[in-house]
Design an enzyme around this catalytic site. Structure first.
Site, PDB file in Angstrom:
ATOM      1  CG  HIS A 112      54.423   6.018  20.008  1.00  0.00           C
ATOM      2  ND1 HIS A 112      55.187   6.143  18.875  1.00  0.00           N
ATOM      3  CD2 HIS A 112      54.449   7.227  20.607  1.00  0.00           C
ATOM      4  CE1 HIS A 112      55.655   7.377  18.789  1.00  0.00           C
ATOM      5  NE2 HIS A 112      55.223   8.054  19.828  1.00  0.00           N
ATOM      6  CB  CYS A 154      54.873   0.623  14.785  1.00  0.00           C
ATOM      7  SG  CYS A 154      55.664   2.224  14.587  1.00  0.00           S
TER       8      CYS A 154
END
Lengths: 316, 620
Positions: A112, A154
Site C-alpha cells: 500500500h 497506488c
C-alpha cells in the site's frame, strides 16, 4: 523484493521471485522480505500454498522458498540497511546485499502506498526522499552499476520522483493521483490474488526463457493503460543506455553462457615455456572478448569480470 | 658433483625413513577414515487414539572428531560444523513448532512426547564450552547466524530481555546454558527448506522425499528440531527430527462397524503424504520405517486372545515387516511393539507403502505424565493480574507408586516471564485440593532471578513435592503490568504480549524404553534415543497478556495541533507588527493621484499632438 500485508501483495512478490529464479538468479543473490505469513496462516485454506491465479495451477510457495526477512523484521530501518549495506557485525551474509560496482540490481516493491510514500507494517512509511538518499549512498559506495526499481502500489510513480543518481531506471504501476488495482478475486480463498501491473508483468515473462532477447523497451511497452486501469509511468532520464538495447535478463535473470569443450586445458602444459603462456593467455583472453562482443545479451557482468580477472592473474 | 658414498648411504637411509613415516601416516589416515561420517534416516508411524496418525522423521548425521578428519566433510553439513567450531557449542537444540501437543490424547510418558512435544514457536537452548564472561556475546552472534541459516527471526533472542540462564530448572549446568523462546514465530516452508538442505540427499531421495509440504503444514501439530552434541572424543552428532500429527484423508474414516462402534480410519503412507517411498538415500548407512503399536492397543490385542503380530484380529499391516521388536517394561510385561521395514529392500519399481487396516473398532489411551500441567491467567484490567498453574492428577501415580502416607511426587517448574509482566514472587500461594498450604510444605527449593525493567526477564525454577494422594494443586503468582516505550511496541500491539511456555518435569519418572530381545547388531539411532534416560516433561500453554497500549496517533496529532497553533500565532503576530493603520488608504490615494496625473499628462500630450498635426496640415 518487499511485500506488504495483503494476500495479493505476497502473491505479487512471490510470483516475481519465482520468475527471477526461473530465469537463473540463485537464492543467495535474492533478498526476499515478506511482512506477513500468508502461506501457513491459520486462515489460509491451502496451507503452504500461495496462488496468483484462481485456477490454482501454480503454487508460488513451492518447495524451495527462502525468505530472508519476515514478519516484524520487515521495517524501514532494515530495508535501508540492506540497501546501504550498513549492518551490525553479527548480521549473516544471507541477509546482506553483497553487490559491487558491476552489479545490476532489481528492486521490486509492492504494497500500500501513496503520494511519495510506501507503507510498512501499518505503523511506518518509507518516503521517496529516504529512498533517494539510500540510492545516493549506494552510488557513492559503488554498490551498483545499474538499478531497476519496480513499484506496484497506488501512486507508485511518486515514490521515485526524488531520485537523482545516475544509472537508475524506475517504473511504477500508476501515476500521481491514480490507484493501482487488483486483477481478480479468488472466491475460494476469499481475497484478490494478484495486482494488475504484476499480472501483466508476469504474462510478459511467462513467454520468455533464460536465453530470450526481449528488451526492456518491449517490457515497458507491453503495459496497456486500458488493461491496467492506470498509467504505468517509467523514468529513464537517469539511465544512459537506450532501452531497446537492454535485455530484460540483465535485471530479471542471470545468464551464464557455458561453452562445452572437449579439448584439454592448455594453460598448465606450457608452464615452463617462457613465450607460449603469453600467446596462450592472449588467445584465451581474445576468446573471452569475442564472446563478449558476439553475444548481445551480456551475462551477469559481475561473473564476467571475475572470470576475466582470474584469467589475467593466472597468466601474468 | 658426485656425492661421497657415506653421505649417499645416509641420504638413502633418510629417504627410507621418510617413506616409512609416510606409509605409517597413510595407514593411520585410513584407520581414521574408518571412523568416517555416517548418515542414517528413519521414519516412525504410529496411530493415535483420536483417529489421527503420528509421523516422526529422524535423520542423524555424525562427524568424527576434527583432528582425525580435518575440515573436509562429505556427508556432514559444513554449515553446522563451522557453527560448532566458531561458537564452541557443546550442546544445542533448536525447534520450530506450530500447534499444541495434546497430552491427553497423544500421551505424555513415552520418549516421543518427552523429546518431541515442544512449545509453539521457536525454542533455542545451547550449552557453550567457553568462560562464563564470553557466553552472552557468543549467544548473540549465534542467534544471528541461526536466523540467517533457518530463515527465521531468531535474532530477536539476542537482547538480554529475551533469554535466560537457568541453573537446574531446565537442565543441570554450571552457568554455561542459555535458553530463549519466541512463542509467536511462524513456521512455514522457508524454515523447512534450509533444514532439508542439511541432509545429504536433501528431499530428493530417501525418506525425506515423502515430505509433501501441504500435508506437513496441514497437520494438527508439526515440530522440526535440530539437536546437536559435540565433544572432543565423539565428534559432532546432529539429529534432525520432524514430528507431524496428521489426519489421514481416507474415505473409510467414518464407517460404522457392525458392532456399532466407529472404525478407525485405515491409512497408509500414501494417504498421509500423497506419495510412496521409492528407495533409500544411497549414502545412508541404514534407512528404516517403523510402525509403533502402543501399549493400549497391545493390551487390547492380548485381551482379544490373539498373538501380537502384524496380522491379528484387530488390525493388519499392509506389508509384512522385516522385523518386530517388543518393548518390555520394568515388570517384564510386553508394553509396546515396533515393526521394522528396511527400505533397502524397496525401490522405484517396488515402492514401500506401509499402512494399517483396522478390523474392529478400538478405543485405547496413551500413558500420560503423572500430572497434567496447565497454566492460565487470572484477573482483569490493564494494571495487574495473576498467573495460575494447575496440576491435575492423571491417575498414573496410583499405578506406579505405592500410596503410603509419606509418598510424594516431585515436580520441577521452570518459567521465564518477560520484564513487562512484573511478577511478585512473594505472592506465591499454593492450594492442594482446595486447601491453602504453607509454601514450605510444598516448595522444596526455589531459585528466582527477578526481572529488571528493560534488562532481564524474570526466571523462576521451583522444586515442588506433592503428596501422592493429591488430586489437584494450584499455584498462583500476582503480577503488575508494566509500560513499554512507544518504540518497543510491535506493529500489532493490541493483540497482546506472550509469556512463553513453562516447563514442568518429573525427575522421578523415567521415559526410557528397553528392547531386551533386540539383536545387538541392530543399531538404530531412533531406538537409541528411546533407550536414553530422560525425565518425563511437559510444556504448558503460552499465555497472552494484554498490556495498555498508547494512542499511536498522538504524535501525529500533537505535531499537527502544535504547528497549527504556532502558525496562527506567528502569522497574526507578524501581521500585527508589519501593518500600519491607514497606510493602505494613503497608499491607495497616492496611487490614484499618480494615475490621474499620468492620465492628464497623456491627455495633454495627445491634445498637443492633435493641434500640431492640424497646424501642420493647415500650413501645407
Amino acid at each position: 523484493m518487499i511485500c506488504r500485508f495483503n494476500y495479493r501483495h505476497m502473491a505479487n512478490t512471490l510470483s516475481l521471485y519465482r520468475t527471477v529464479k526461473r530465469l537463473g538468479i540463485p537464492d543467495e543473490r535474492i533478498i526476499l522480505m515478506l511482512a506477513d505469513d500468508m502461506a501457513c496462516n491459520p486462515r489460509n485454506n491451502y496451507p503452504a500454498q500461495v496462488f496468483n491465479n484462481e485456477n490454482h495451477q501454480l503454487n508460488l510457495y513451492g518447495d524451495n522458498v527462502e525468505v530472508d526477512y519476515r514478519g516484524y523484521e520487515v521495517t524501514v530501518e532494515n530495508f535501508l540497511r540492506v540497501l546501504t549495506g550498513r549492518h551490525e557485525s553479527a548480521v549473516p551474509r544471507s541477509k546482506r546485499l553483497l553487490s559491487d560496482e558491476g552489479s545490476h540490481i532489481l528492486l521490486y516493491m509492492t504494497g500500500h502506498g501513496g503520494d511519495e510514500f510506501l507503507k510498512f507494517q501499518d505503523n511506518e512509511e518509507l518516503q521517496s526522499h529516504d529512498l533517494a538518499d539510500a540510492v545516493k549512498q549506494m552510488k557513492e559506495k559503488h554498490r551498483f552499476k545499474e538499478l531497476l526499481i519496480m513499484v506496484d502500489t497506488c501512486q507508485a510513480a511518486t515514490l521515485f520522483s526524488q531520485l537523482q543518481s545516475p544509472g537508475v531506471l524506475a517504473i511504477g504501476s500508476s501515476m500521481k493521483g491514480e490507484n493501482s488495482y487488483s486483477h481478480h478475486l479468488d472466491s475460494d480463498i476469499g481475497v484478490s490474488v494478484v495486482d494488475r501491473f504484476t499480472f501483466h508483468t508476469l504474462a510478459f515473462f511467462e513467454k520468455l526463457n533464460m536465453y530470450s532477447n526481449a528488451s526492456l523497451n518491449s517490457l515497458f511497452n507491453s503495459y496497456d493503460p486500458s488493461m491496467l486501469l492506470s498509467t504505468a509511468y517509467y523514468r529513464m532520464d537517469l539511465y544512459k543506455r537506450a532501452l531497446n538495447e537492454v535485455p530484460v535478463t540483465n535485471f530479471f535473470g542471470s545468464v551464464m553462457k557455458t561453452i562445452h569443450t572437449d579439448s584439454a586445458y592448455t594453460g598448465f602444459l606450457a608452464a615452463h615455456d617462457a613465450e607460449l603462456p603469453l600467446s596462450v593467455g592472449n588467445n584465451i583472453l581474445d576468446h573471452v572478448m569475442l564472446q563478449n562482443e558476439a553475444s548481445a545479451r551480456r551475462s551477469n557482468i559481475e561473473e564476467m569480470n571475475v572470470s576475466f580477472s582470474k584469467f589475467c592473474i593466472s597468466f601474468i | 658433483m658426485m656425492m661421497p658414498p657415506s653421505t649417499a648411504r645416509r641420504l638413502c637411509f633418510l629417504s627410507l625413513l621418510l617413506l616409512l613415516l609416510l606409509l605409517a601416516a597413510a595407514a593411520s589416515a585410513t584407520a581414521d577414515a574408518a571412523a568416517a561420517e555416517e548418515f542414517t534416516e528413519e521414519l516412525l508411524l504410529r496411530p493415535l487414539p483420536d483417529r489421527k496418525a503420528l509421523a516422526h522423521f529422524h535423520f542423524r548425521s555424525s562427524a568424527p572428531p576434527a583432528s582425525a578428519a580435518g575440515r573436509h566433510h562429505h556427508l556432514f553439513p559444513k554449515a553446522i560444523s563451522q557453527l560448532v567450531q566458531k561458537f564452541h557449542i557443546s550442546e544445542l537444540e533448536l525447534s520450530f513448532t506450530q500447534g499444541r501437543w495434546n497430552y491427553e490424547q497423544w500421551g505424555g510418558y513415552d520418549p516421543m512426547s518427552t523429546n518431541n512435544a515442544k512449545p509453539p514457536g521457536v525454542e533455542l537452548w545451547a550449552i557453550f564450552d567457553l568462560p562464563l564472561a564470553e557466553i552472552d556475546a557468543t549467544w548473540k552472534n549465534l542467534t544471528h547466524t541461526l536466523s540467517g541459516l533457518f530463515c527465521a527471526s531468531i535474532n530477536f533472542l539476542e537482547s538480554s530481555t529475551a533469554f535466560s540462564a537457568p541453573r537446574w530448572g531446565f537442565k543441570l549446568n554450571e552457568g554455561n546454558l542459555r535458553y530463549g523462546a519466541l512463542p509467536r514465530e511462524a513456521v512455514c516452508t522457508e524454515n523447512l527448506t534450509p533444514w532439508l538442505k542439511l541432509l545429504p540427499c536433501r528431499d530428493k531421495a530417501g525418506i525425506a522425499s515423502l515430505l509433501y509440504r501441504p500435508s506437513v503444514y496441514k497437520g494438527y501439530y508439526h515440530s522440526q528440531k535440530l539437536k546437536l552434541k559435540s565433544s572432543q572424543s565423539l565428534g559432532i552428532i546432529l539429529d534432525q527430527t520432524l514430528t507431524v500429527v496428521l489426519q489421514p484423508n481416507t474415505v473409510s474414516g467414518k464407517q460404522l462397524h457392525s458392532t456399532g462402534g466407529q472404525l478407525q480410519p485405515s491409512w497408509s503412507m500414501e494417504h498421509l503424504f500423497s506419495k510412496k517411498l521409492s528407495g533409500k538415500c544411497l549414502v545412508s548407512k541404514s534407512s528404516r520405517v517403523f510402525v509403533e503399536i502402543e501399549k493400549g492397543i497391545v493390551d487390547n490385542v492380548d485381551k482379544a486372545g490373539s498373538d501380537v503380530s502384524s496380522n491379528n484380529d484387530l488390525f493388519v499391516l499392509s506389508t509384512a515387516p522385516d522385523r518386530s521388536l517388543k518393548e518390555l517394561d520394568n515388570l517384564e510385561v510386553q508394553s509396546s511393539s515396533l515393526y521394522e521395514y528396511d527400505v533397502n529392500n524397496y525401490n522405484s519399481d517396488k515402492p514401500l507403502n506401509v499402512g494399517i487396516t483396522w478390523k474392529l473398532p478400538l478405543i485405547w489411551s496413551c500413558t500420560r505424565a503423572p500430572y497434567h500441567a496447565s497454566r492460565f491467567l487470572m484477573g482483569s484490567g490493564n494494571e495487574r493480574g495473576s498467573i495460575a498453574m494447575s496440576f491435575l492428577s492423571t491417575g498414573l501415580d496410583k499405578q506406579l507408586v505405592d500410596s503410603s502416607n509419606d509418598c510424594s511426587i516431585k515436580a520441577v517448574v521452570f518459567q521465564v516471564v518477560p520484564w513487562y509482566v512484573k511478577v511478585y514472587y512473594h505472592s506465591l500461594e499454593v492450594f492442594i485440593d482446595g486447601n491453602s498450604k504453607a509454601i514450605s510444605e510444598v516448595v522444596d527449593k526455589i531459585h528466582v532471578t527477578p526481572s529488571e525493567d528493560k534488562l532481564l526477564p524474570g526466571t523462576m525454577e521451583m522444586l515442588l513435592k506433592f503428596p501422592c494422594s493429591m488430586q489437584l494443586a494450584t499455584l498462583t503468582l500476582d503480577f503488575d503490568k508494566g509500560f513499554l516505550h512507544i518504540d518497543e511496541y510491535p506493529p500489532d500491539a493490541n493483540q497482546g504480549f506472550d509469556i512463553p511456555s513453562a516447563l514442568v518435569s518429573f525427575p522421578e519418572f523415567n521415559s526410557s524404553r528397553s528392547y531386551p530381545e533386540a539383536d545387538p547388531l541392530f543399531v538404530s539411532p531412533l531406538l537409541e534415543n528411546f533407550k536414553e534416560d530422560g525425565v518425563v516433561k511437559s510444556y504448558t500453554e503460552v499465555l497472552l497478556v494484554p498490556l495498555t497500549t498508547p494512542d499511536f496517533s498522538m504524535p501525529y496529532n500533537v505535531i499537527t495541533f502544535t504547528c497549527t497553533v504556532l502558525a496562527l500565532y506567528f502569522g497574526s503576530l507578524l501581521n500585527a507588527l508589519r501593518r500600519r493603520i491607514g497606510e493602505e488608504e494613503r497608499g491607495l490615494k497616492k496611487a490614484a493621484l499618480v494615475r490621474e496625473l499620468q492620465f492628464a499628462l497623456l491627455q495633454s500630450q495627445s491634445q498637443m499632438l492633435r493641434w500640431s498635426t492640424i497646424y501642420f496640415f493647415c500650413w501645407i
